[in-house]
Design a protein around this motif. Structure first.
Motif, PDB file in Angstrom:
ATOM      1  N   GLY A  85       0.831  -1.189   0.000  1.00 56.27           N
ATOM      2  CA  GLY A  85       0.000   0.000   0.000  1.00 56.27           C
ATOM      3  C   GLY A  85       0.867   1.241   0.000  1.00 56.27           C
ATOM      4  O   GLY A  85       2.104   1.157  -0.035  1.00 56.27           O
ATOM      5  N   TYR A  88       2.104   6.039   3.484  1.00 60.74           N
ATOM      6  CA  TYR A  88       1.460   6.587   4.671  1.00 60.74           C
ATOM      7  C   TYR A  88       0.635   5.542   5.431  1.00 60.74           C
ATOM      8  O   TYR A  88       0.161   5.788   6.521  1.00 60.74           O
ATOM      9  CB  TYR A  88       0.588   7.794   4.312  1.00 60.74           C
ATOM     10  N   ASP A  89       0.461   4.345   4.856  1.00 63.69           N
ATOM     11  CA  ASP A  89      -0.241   3.270   5.549  1.00 63.69           C
ATOM     12  C   ASP A  89       0.684   2.399   6.388  1.00 63.69           C
ATOM     13  O   ASP A  89       0.224   1.523   7.119  1.00 63.69           O
ATOM     14  CB  ASP A  89      -0.973   2.380   4.547  1.00 63.69           C
ATOM     15  N   ARG A  91       2.795   1.301   9.409  1.00 65.83           N
ATOM     16  CA  ARG A  91       2.748   1.595  10.836  1.00 65.83           C
ATOM     17  C   ARG A  91       4.006   1.130  11.578  1.00 65.83           C
ATOM     18  O   ARG A  91       4.449   1.777  12.522  1.00 65.83           O
ATOM     19  CB  ARG A  91       1.524   0.929  11.477  1.00 65.83           C
ATOM     20  N   TYR A 104       1.237  -2.835   7.624  1.00 66.28           N
ATOM     21  CA  TYR A 104       0.340  -1.844   7.033  1.00 66.28           C
ATOM     22  C   TYR A 104      -0.972  -1.766   7.809  1.00 66.28           C
ATOM     23  O   TYR A 104      -1.560  -2.795   8.148  1.00 66.28           O
ATOM     24  CB  TYR A 104       0.023  -2.211   5.577  1.00 66.28           C
ATOM     25  N   ARG A 105      -1.412  -0.550   8.098  1.00 62.91           N
ATOM     26  CA  ARG A 105      -2.725  -0.291   8.689  1.00 62.91           C
ATOM     27  C   ARG A 105      -2.969  -1.128   9.936  1.00 62.91           C
ATOM     28  O   ARG A 105      -4.087  -1.579  10.190  1.00 62.91           O
ATOM     29  CB  ARG A 105      -3.828  -0.533   7.650  1.00 62.91           C
TER      30      ARG A 105
END
Length: 284
Positions: A85, A88-89, A91, A104-105
């Motif tokens: 992704g 900015y996704d 983490r 991610y997320r």
């Protein structure tokens, strides 16, 4: 939301990549943990607990992450393009000399002393896929609330951990149980739990979640995702409804003939079930 078998498989792959290795990069892209750097820490093991992923470090700390609806871990060789992704996704980034694990997320990202893991996952019931699975305890917890709808109770991670919506609806179908039946009215509760566990174990080692044994597209599941289509067993139209407490509703699929109610169903249940469901023609 990912099922317990998805988290189990992710944990196995993460454990293969990280266990015994020293982190060359341990980065958090979350405000509450942005100042924390795990570089130099050694990973002892990665284990699943229900739908939670526990990354245990050799210095007796544990990093917990939860996928919820859209989280995932991706594993790459150093230098490979990250394809999980947009940037900015991301983490969490955990990298060794050989692997880069990118989260991610992710949700519920916490780090605690390993001895305090109970503060994060201690409320969970027996883990359906865990080495310490306890059928009797899971049944005891389910039966403690006999008025609860079975479709809600089997998803409650405090009763048993790991079952998600897919295995809920598929196991209820295979056992012929209406999703809105009271727990206390389910005669074959043990068979239901064992069936859900068997379905999950059958899919442990691959990402595909097949419950019918038929690999053909559109035939992988009995009722999951099949609203308005013909039941593979009887030809009746598969129905879709919402189930669960307000703001926590989950969609539920079922066959009103194969899973006909054998006890009173809450008249306020959001089933959308017609008074006289009609069978449709099956095309093979």
């Amino acid at each position: 939301m990912p099922e317990g078998d998805t988290v189990w498989l992710a944990a196995q792959r993460m454990n293969t990549a990280l266990a015994g290795a020293t982190l060359r990069r341990g980065e958090f892209r979350l405000p509450q943990l942005a100042a924390l750097d795990l570089t130099g820490a050694t990973v002892r093991e990665v284990v699943p607990r229900g739908k939670h992923l526990l990354i245990r470090l050799a210095d007796e700390r544990t990093l917990r992450t939860h996928f919820r609806m859209d989280g995932s871990w991706h594993i790459y060789r150093p230098g490979a393009t990250w394809r999980g992704g947009p940037a900015y996704d991301v983490r969490v980034v955990l990298a060794t000399d050989e692997w880069e694990c990118v989260g991610y997320r992710l949700h519920d990202v916490d780090i605690v002393p390993t001895c305090d893991e109970g503060s994060l996952v201690g409320h969970l019931g027996p883990d359906v896929l865990g080495p310490d699975w306890d059928l009797d305890e899971a049944l005891r917890r389910l039966r403690a609330n006999p008025d609860e709808q079975i479709g809600v109770a089997i998803l409650d991670q405090r009763n048993l951990a790991g079952i998600g919506n897919l295995y809920k609806v598929e196991s209820l179908f295979l056992c012929g149980i209406h999703p809105w039946a009271r727990v206390g009215d389910v005669d074959n509760l043990q068979i239901l739990v064992e069936r859900a566990r068997a379905l999950m174990r059958a899919n442990l080692h691959h990402p595909e979640q097949n419950t019918t044994g038929d690999p053909r597209r559109g035939r992988e599941h009995w009722v999951f995702g099949r609203r308005g289509k013909a039941c593979f067993r009887c030809g009746t139209t598969v129905l879709l409804g919402e189930q669960g407490p307000t703001t926590q509703e989950r969609v539920t699929w079922w066959c009103p003939r194969c899973q006909a109610a054998r006890s009173p169903i809450d008249p306020q249940a959001r089933t959308g079930e017609p008074d006289h469901p009609q069978p449709v023609t099956l095309y093979r």
